[in-house]
Every structure is written in C-alpha cells, then in structure tokens.
Write a protein that holds these residues in place. Structure first.
Motif, PDB file in Angstrom:
ATOM      1  N   SER A   1     -20.050  42.597  31.277  1.00  0.00           N
ATOM      2  CA  SER A   1     -19.420  42.964  30.351  1.00  0.00           C
ATOM      3  C   SER A   1     -17.755  42.289  30.294  1.00  0.00           C
ATOM      4  O   SER A   1     -17.641  41.666  29.267  1.00  0.00           O
ATOM      5  CB  SER A   1     -19.586  44.197  29.756  1.00  0.00           C
ATOM      6  N   ARG A   2     -17.506  42.645  31.608  1.00  0.00           N
ATOM      7  CA  ARG A   2     -16.255  41.603  32.091  1.00  0.00           C
ATOM      8  C   ARG A   2     -16.402  40.472  32.331  1.00  0.00           C
ATOM      9  O   ARG A   2     -15.275  39.624  31.460  1.00  0.00           O
ATOM     10  CB  ARG A   2     -15.780  42.477  32.933  1.00  0.00           C
ATOM     11  N   TYR A   3     -16.936  39.958  33.181  1.00  0.00           N
ATOM     12  CA  TYR A   3     -17.232  38.619  33.308  1.00  0.00           C
ATOM     13  C   TYR A   3     -18.428  37.277  32.394  1.00  0.00           C
ATOM     14  O   TYR A   3     -18.184  36.249  32.360  1.00  0.00           O
ATOM     15  CB  TYR A   3     -16.812  37.916  35.053  1.00  0.00           C
TER      16      TYR A   3
ATOM     17  N   ALA B   1     -23.231  53.255  40.277  1.00  0.00           N
ATOM     18  CA  ALA B   1     -22.358  53.978  39.623  1.00  0.00           C
ATOM     19  C   ALA B   1     -21.948  52.360  38.385  1.00  0.00           C
ATOM     20  O   ALA B   1     -20.908  52.494  38.418  1.00  0.00           O
ATOM     21  CB  ALA B   1     -20.814  53.871  40.733  1.00  0.00           C
ATOM     22  N   GLY B   2     -23.040  51.637  37.887  1.00  0.00           N
ATOM     23  CA  GLY B   2     -22.648  50.691  36.887  1.00  0.00           C
ATOM     24  C   GLY B   2     -22.207  49.596  37.422  1.00  0.00           C
ATOM     25  O   GLY B   2     -21.461  48.652  35.952  1.00  0.00           O
ATOM     26  N   ARG B   3     -21.435  49.325  38.117  1.00  0.00           N
ATOM     27  CA  ARG B   3     -20.890  47.685  39.145  1.00  0.00           C
ATOM     28  C   ARG B   3     -21.244  46.708  38.071  1.00  0.00           C
ATOM     29  O   ARG B   3     -20.413  45.689  37.791  1.00  0.00           O
ATOM     30  CB  ARG B   3     -20.848  48.074  40.665  1.00  0.00           C
ATOM     31  N   VAL B   4     -23.151  47.111  37.979  1.00  0.00           N
ATOM     32  CA  VAL B   4     -23.435  44.847  37.727  1.00  0.00           C
ATOM     33  C   VAL B   4     -22.964  45.238  36.253  1.00  0.00           C
ATOM     34  O   VAL B   4     -22.659  44.471  36.042  1.00  0.00           O
ATOM     35  CB  VAL B   4     -24.602  44.940  38.358  1.00  0.00           C
TER      36      VAL B   4
ATOM     37  N   GLU C   1     -19.674  32.861  31.060  1.00  0.00           N
ATOM     38  CA  GLU C   1     -20.418  31.761  31.000  1.00  0.00           C
ATOM     39  C   GLU C   1     -20.980  31.409  29.298  1.00  0.00           C
ATOM     40  O   GLU C   1     -21.330  30.139  29.191  1.00  0.00           O
ATOM     41  CB  GLU C   1     -21.621  32.068  31.615  1.00  0.00           C
ATOM     42  N   LEU C   2     -21.169  32.495  28.581  1.00  0.00           N
ATOM     43  CA  LEU C   2     -21.789  32.398  26.982  1.00  0.00           C
ATOM     44  C   LEU C   2     -21.264  31.235  26.766  1.00  0.00           C
ATOM     45  O   LEU C   2     -21.578  29.807  25.838  1.00  0.00           O
ATOM     46  CB  LEU C   2     -22.259  33.530  26.760  1.00  0.00           C
ATOM     47  N   LYS C   3     -19.505  30.558  26.363  1.00  0.00           N
ATOM     48  CA  LYS C   3     -18.593  29.934  25.851  1.00  0.00           C
ATOM     49  C   LYS C   3     -18.249  28.960  26.489  1.00  0.00           C
ATOM     50  O   LYS C   3     -17.981  27.625  25.628  1.00  0.00           O
ATOM     51  CB  LYS C   3     -17.252  30.835  26.101  1.00  0.00           C
ATOM     52  N   LYS C   4     -19.101  28.852  27.065  1.00  0.00           N
ATOM     53  CA  LYS C   4     -18.776  27.043  27.940  1.00  0.00           C
ATOM     54  C   LYS C   4     -20.187  26.586  27.424  1.00  0.00           C
ATOM     55  O   LYS C   4     -21.158  26.357  26.463  1.00  0.00           O
ATOM     56  CB  LYS C   4     -19.593  26.994  29.380  1.00  0.00           C
TER      57      LYS C   4
END
Length: 85
Positions: A76-78, A68-71, A82-85
């Motif tokens: 999208s949430r978390y 059900a699109g959990r991944v 990783e990109l901000k670091k």
C-alpha cells in the motif's frame, strides 16, 4: 593438525527439524538438554526451526510469510510507484 586446537568431545547428535519432523544424525560438540532414542541408541537431541529439508532454497518451494500484514502495508505504501511509471 595441531594437537589441542579442536575440541575432543565430538559425538553423534540428532538434529530434528521442527517444521517437518525430519531428523538427521551428525557429529557435533553442541550441548543438548534433551535426548532421543533411535534404533535402540540414545542420542542428544537438538531442535532446529529450519533445515535443508524445509528451507525454500533447497526445496524449490517458495513460501511467503506475512507477519502482521507487513506485506500489505509495504504494497500500500510503495506498490503504487510501479503503476505510475
């Protein structure tokens, strides 16, 4: 061993992996509602969803199951953290 400690009804039972139709015979006390005939002998049949022949840890093949699109929801949430670091 102490007498009367272990069950007396050990018998050969067939376990069938439903994901790849692999079957194996081992001794067990589990109650079975179905039977299967192998080489002219009838055994109780227990159906299992996963065994050592289909589990990614034993086969070395990892499989990502997205329910059900959990991944996608998690990424999208978390995933942006990783990109901000």
């Amino acid at each position: 061993m102490k007498k009367g400690l272990h069950p007396e009804n050990y018998r050969p039972v067939v376990f069938k992996d439903m994901s790849n139709d692999d079957v194996f015979i081992t001794r067990s006390t589990i109650n079975a509602k179905e039977t299967i005939e192998i080489d002219g002998v009838t055994y109780p049949l227990i159906k299992v969803e996963i065994s050592n022949t289909s589990h990614p840890f034993y086969t070395g093949k990892s499989k990502l199951v997205d329910t059900a699109g959990r991944v996608d929801k998690f990424m999208s949430r978390y995933g942006k953290r990783e990109l901000k670091k």
